[in-house]
Design an enzyme around this catalytic site. Structure first.
Site, PDB file in Angstrom:
ATOM      1  CE  LYS A   9      -2.703   1.622   3.518  1.00  0.00           C
ATOM      2  NZ  LYS A   9      -3.895   1.786   4.371  1.00  0.00           N
ATOM      3  CB  SER A  25      -0.776   1.486 -16.781  1.00  0.00           C
ATOM      4  OG  SER A  25      -0.102   2.568 -17.383  1.00  0.00           O
ATOM      5  CE1 TYR A  58       0.062  -1.674 -17.861  1.00  0.00           C
ATOM      6  CE2 TYR A  58      -2.312  -1.871 -18.090  1.00  0.00           C
ATOM      7  CZ  TYR A  58      -1.091  -1.506 -18.601  1.00  0.00           C
ATOM      8  OH  TYR A  58      -1.012  -0.961 -19.849  1.00  0.00           O
TER       9      TYR A  58
END
Length: 116
Positions: A9, A25, A58
């Site tokens: 995170k 992305s 991603y």
């Protein structure tokens, strides 16, 4: 049994760019990727603190020490430069292993996106 848990995170980082015309992305400063144990191509969830949007995409590696956080492609419509986001990576693991697993958390400076 496998469960999905938080693996990585980056907490409260500022969006520096939004590029609608890129393929897709999120581009992340490589220092932040290392600090949070994220790799290029990994699926992540982006939670926009400013408007509540949740996006899956991603990771693309950004230049080190640049502080770059850039949402690319359609995700660029869900953020604005200056928004604060949380970037979360997940992993599947054995239920028993998950009980003791500790995620890699990163808390960059909200103004500079740098690690103190």
């Amino acid at each position: 049994m496998k469960v999905q848990v938080v693996k990585s995170k980056i907490h409260r980082v500022k969006v520096t760019q939004a590029d609608l015309n890129y393929i897709g992305s999120i581009t992340i400063d490589e220092d932040l990727m290392d600090a949070s144990n994220l790799i290029e191509g990994e699926k992540v969830q982006i939670v926009n603190i400013n408007n509540g949007e949740r996006i899956e995409t991603y990771v693309i590696k950004g230049d080190r020490k640049s502080g770059v956080i850039c949402l690319n492609g359609p995700a660029a419509r869900r953020v604005a430069p200056g928004d604060l986001v949380i970037i979360i990576g997940y992993a599947y693991m054995d239920f028993e292993d998950a009980k003791s697993f500790k995620p890699q958390l990163c808390f960059p400076n909200e103004e500079t996106n740098m690690l103190d």
